[in-house]
Design a protein around this motif. Structure first.
Motif, PDB file in Angstrom:
ATOM      1  N   LYS A   6       0.853  -1.188   0.000  1.00  0.00           N
ATOM      2  CA  LYS A   6       0.000   0.000   0.000  1.00  0.00           C
ATOM      3  C   LYS A   6       0.889   1.237   0.000  1.00  0.00           C
ATOM      4  O   LYS A   6       1.968   1.227   0.586  1.00  0.00           O
ATOM      5  CB  LYS A   6      -0.887  -0.027   1.251  1.00  0.00           C
ATOM      6  N   VAL A   7       0.408   2.306  -0.640  1.00  0.00           N
ATOM      7  CA  VAL A   7       1.135   3.579  -0.696  1.00  0.00           C
ATOM      8  C   VAL A   7       0.143   4.700  -0.397  1.00  0.00           C
ATOM      9  O   VAL A   7      -0.979   4.691  -0.890  1.00  0.00           O
ATOM     10  CB  VAL A   7       1.737   3.810  -2.105  1.00  0.00           C
ATOM     11  N   TRP A   8       0.565   5.663   0.442  1.00  0.00           N
ATOM     12  CA  TRP A   8      -0.251   6.846   0.690  1.00  0.00           C
ATOM     13  C   TRP A   8       0.643   8.008   1.069  1.00  0.00           C
ATOM     14  O   TRP A   8       1.822   7.846   1.321  1.00  0.00           O
ATOM     15  CB  TRP A   8      -1.332   6.578   1.731  1.00  0.00           C
ATOM     16  N   PHE A   9       0.047   9.180   1.098  1.00  0.00           N
ATOM     17  CA  PHE A   9       0.770  10.426   1.335  1.00  0.00           C
ATOM     18  C   PHE A   9       0.055  11.257   2.382  1.00  0.00           C
ATOM     19  O   PHE A   9      -1.158  11.168   2.517  1.00  0.00           O
ATOM     20  CB  PHE A   9       0.809  11.265   0.041  1.00  0.00           C
ATOM     21  N   ASP A  10       0.835  12.078   3.097  1.00  0.00           N
ATOM     22  CA  ASP A  10       0.240  13.183   3.829  1.00  0.00           C
ATOM     23  C   ASP A  10       0.865  14.449   3.252  1.00  0.00           C
ATOM     24  O   ASP A  10       1.441  14.410   2.165  1.00  0.00           O
ATOM     25  CB  ASP A  10       0.373  13.030   5.354  1.00  0.00           C
ATOM     26  N   GLU A  11       0.809  15.553   3.951  1.00  0.00           N
ATOM     27  CA  GLU A  11       1.309  16.814   3.400  1.00  0.00           C
ATOM     28  C   GLU A  11       2.819  16.797   3.151  1.00  0.00           C
ATOM     29  O   GLU A  11       3.321  17.511   2.286  1.00  0.00           O
ATOM     30  CB  GLU A  11       0.969  17.988   4.321  1.00  0.00           C
ATOM     31  N   THR A  12       3.573  16.017   3.929  1.00  0.00           N
ATOM     32  CA  THR A  12       5.033  16.078   3.842  1.00  0.00           C
ATOM     33  C   THR A  12       5.723  14.734   3.615  1.00  0.00           C
ATOM     34  O   THR A  12       6.931  14.708   3.406  1.00  0.00           O
ATOM     35  CB  THR A  12       5.622  16.683   5.137  1.00  0.00           C
ATOM     36  N   ARG A  13       4.991  13.628   3.679  1.00  0.00           N
ATOM     37  CA  ARG A  13       5.635  12.305   3.612  1.00  0.00           C
ATOM     38  C   ARG A  13       4.944  11.359   2.640  1.00  0.00           C
ATOM     39  O   ARG A  13       3.755  11.480   2.380  1.00  0.00           O
ATOM     40  CB  ARG A  13       5.635  11.633   4.984  1.00  0.00           C
ATOM     41  N   ILE A  14       5.736  10.414   2.143  1.00  0.00           N
ATOM     42  CA  ILE A  14       5.207   9.269   1.413  1.00  0.00           C
ATOM     43  C   ILE A  14       5.365   8.058   2.330  1.00  0.00           C
ATOM     44  O   ILE A  14       6.405   7.897   2.983  1.00  0.00           O
ATOM     45  CB  ILE A  14       5.926   9.053   0.063  1.00  0.00           C
ATOM     46  N   PHE A  15       4.311   7.265   2.418  1.00  0.00           N
ATOM     47  CA  PHE A  15       4.310   6.069   3.259  1.00  0.00           C
ATOM     48  C   PHE A  15       4.125   4.842   2.398  1.00  0.00           C
ATOM     49  O   PHE A  15       3.355   4.871   1.426  1.00  0.00           O
ATOM     50  CB  PHE A  15       3.155   6.120   4.269  1.00  0.00           C
ATOM     51  N   VAL A  16       4.818   3.763   2.760  1.00  0.00           N
ATOM     52  CA  VAL A  16       4.590   2.461   2.125  1.00  0.00           C
ATOM     53  C   VAL A  16       4.355   1.430   3.222  1.00  0.00           C
ATOM     54  O   VAL A  16       5.036   1.445   4.248  1.00  0.00           O
ATOM     55  CB  VAL A  16       5.754   2.019   1.213  1.00  0.00           C
ATOM     56  N   GLU A  17       3.356   0.594   2.997  1.00  0.00           N
ATOM     57  CA  GLU A  17       3.147  -0.552   3.865  1.00  0.00           C
ATOM     58  C   GLU A  17       3.686  -1.766   3.122  1.00  0.00           C
ATOM     59  O   GLU A  17       3.372  -1.980   1.948  1.00  0.00           O
ATOM     60  CB  GLU A  17       1.673  -0.759   4.192  1.00  0.00           C
ATOM     61  N   LEU A  18       4.500  -2.554   3.809  1.00  0.00           N
ATOM     62  CA  LEU A  18       5.148  -3.698   3.192  1.00  0.00           C
ATOM     63  C   LEU A  18       4.383  -4.984   3.477  1.00  0.00           C
ATOM     64  O   LEU A  18       3.536  -5.034   4.368  1.00  0.00           O
ATOM     65  CB  LEU A  18       6.580  -3.811   3.711  1.00  0.00           C
ATOM     66  N   SER A  19       4.710  -6.010   2.741  1.00  0.00           N
ATOM     67  CA  SER A  19       4.023  -7.293   2.880  1.00  0.00           C
ATOM     68  C   SER A  19       4.229  -7.924   4.252  1.00  0.00           C
ATOM     69  O   SER A  19       3.459  -8.801   4.657  1.00  0.00           O
ATOM     70  CB  SER A  19       4.458  -8.251   1.781  1.00  0.00           C
ATOM     71  N   ASP A  20       5.240  -7.474   5.008  1.00  0.00           N
ATOM     72  CA  ASP A  20       5.413  -7.974   6.381  1.00  0.00           C
ATOM     73  C   ASP A  20       4.764  -7.038   7.409  1.00  0.00           C
ATOM     74  O   ASP A  20       5.020  -7.130   8.592  1.00  0.00           O
ATOM     75  CB  ASP A  20       6.891  -8.193   6.704  1.00  0.00           C
ATOM     76  N   ASN A  21       3.929  -6.102   6.920  1.00  0.00           N
ATOM     77  CA  ASN A  21       3.145  -5.152   7.715  1.00  0.00           C
ATOM     78  C   ASN A  21       3.938  -3.989   8.297  1.00  0.00           C
ATOM     79  O   ASN A  21       3.383  -3.187   9.045  1.00  0.00           O
ATOM     80  CB  ASN A  21       2.340  -5.858   8.815  1.00  0.00           C
ATOM     81  N   ARG A  22       5.229  -3.866   7.977  1.00  0.00           N
ATOM     82  CA  ARG A  22       5.958  -2.661   8.383  1.00  0.00           C
ATOM     83  C   ARG A  22       5.448  -1.475   7.574  1.00  0.00           C
ATOM     84  O   ARG A  22       5.059  -1.625   6.417  1.00  0.00           O
ATOM     85  CB  ARG A  22       7.455  -2.803   8.097  1.00  0.00           C
ATOM     86  N   VAL A  23       5.494  -0.300   8.191  1.00  0.00           N
ATOM     87  CA  VAL A  23       5.157   0.944   7.510  1.00  0.00           C
ATOM     88  C   VAL A  23       6.382   1.840   7.568  1.00  0.00           C
ATOM     89  O   VAL A  23       6.965   2.046   8.636  1.00  0.00           O
ATOM     90  CB  VAL A  23       3.944   1.640   8.172  1.00  0.00           C
ATOM     91  N   ILE A  24       6.768   2.365   6.413  1.00  0.00           N
ATOM     92  CA  ILE A  24       7.918   3.254   6.313  1.00  0.00           C
ATOM     93  C   ILE A  24       7.423   4.578   5.746  1.00  0.00           C
ATOM     94  O   ILE A  24       6.701   4.602   4.753  1.00  0.00           O
ATOM     95  CB  ILE A  24       8.996   2.668   5.380  1.00  0.00           C
ATOM     96  N   GLY A  25       7.805   5.670   6.383  1.00  0.00           N
ATOM     97  CA  GLY A  25       7.461   7.001   5.894  1.00  0.00           C
ATOM     98  C   GLY A  25       8.720   7.821   5.698  1.00  0.00           C
ATOM     99  O   GLY A  25       9.573   7.850   6.581  1.00  0.00           O
ATOM    100  N   THR A  26       8.853   8.438   4.535  1.00  0.00           N
ATOM    101  CA  THR A  26      10.009   9.294   4.268  1.00  0.00           C
ATOM    102  C   THR A  26       9.523  10.641   3.734  1.00  0.00           C
ATOM    103  O   THR A  26       8.449  10.720   3.131  1.00  0.00           O
ATOM    104  CB  THR A  26      10.990   8.659   3.255  1.00  0.00           C
ATOM    105  N   PRO A  27      10.302  11.694   3.941  1.00  0.00           N
ATOM    106  CA  PRO A  27       9.897  13.014   3.468  1.00  0.00           C
ATOM    107  C   PRO A  27       9.812  13.085   1.945  1.00  0.00           C
ATOM    108  O   PRO A  27      10.716  12.616   1.239  1.00  0.00           O
ATOM    109  CB  PRO A  27      11.005  13.936   3.977  1.00  0.00           C
TER     110      PRO A  27
END
Length: 78
Positions: A6-27
């Protein structure tokens, strides 16, 4: 194999959810072509490489899962 679920955004970050359920957000600021895009343009991505790459045709940007896991922005020197 680890993939992007899964991929989504907020005002300042891009987030990815991985198949192992980790979520990573980077500017978003780390990615100059994304930073220039509108919210609508950022939503127009494709998942490539069996879930290991994100591609934005209009913004000429490609981000890899490996990059999300290993990339570190160098501090700006004054």
């Amino acid at each position: 194999m680890l993939t992007i679920k899964k991929v989504w955004f907020d005002e300042t970050r891009i987030f990815v959810e991985l198949s192992d359920n980790r979520v990573i957000g980077t500017p978003i600021a780390w990615y100059p072509n994304l930073r220039k895009g509108t919210s609508k343009q950022m939503q127009q991505f494709e998942v490539w490489g069996n879930g290991t790459w994100l591609h934005w045709e209009e913004l000429d940007e490609d981000l890899s899962l490996e990059g999300f896991l290993t990339y570190k922005q160098e501090p700006v020197k004054a």
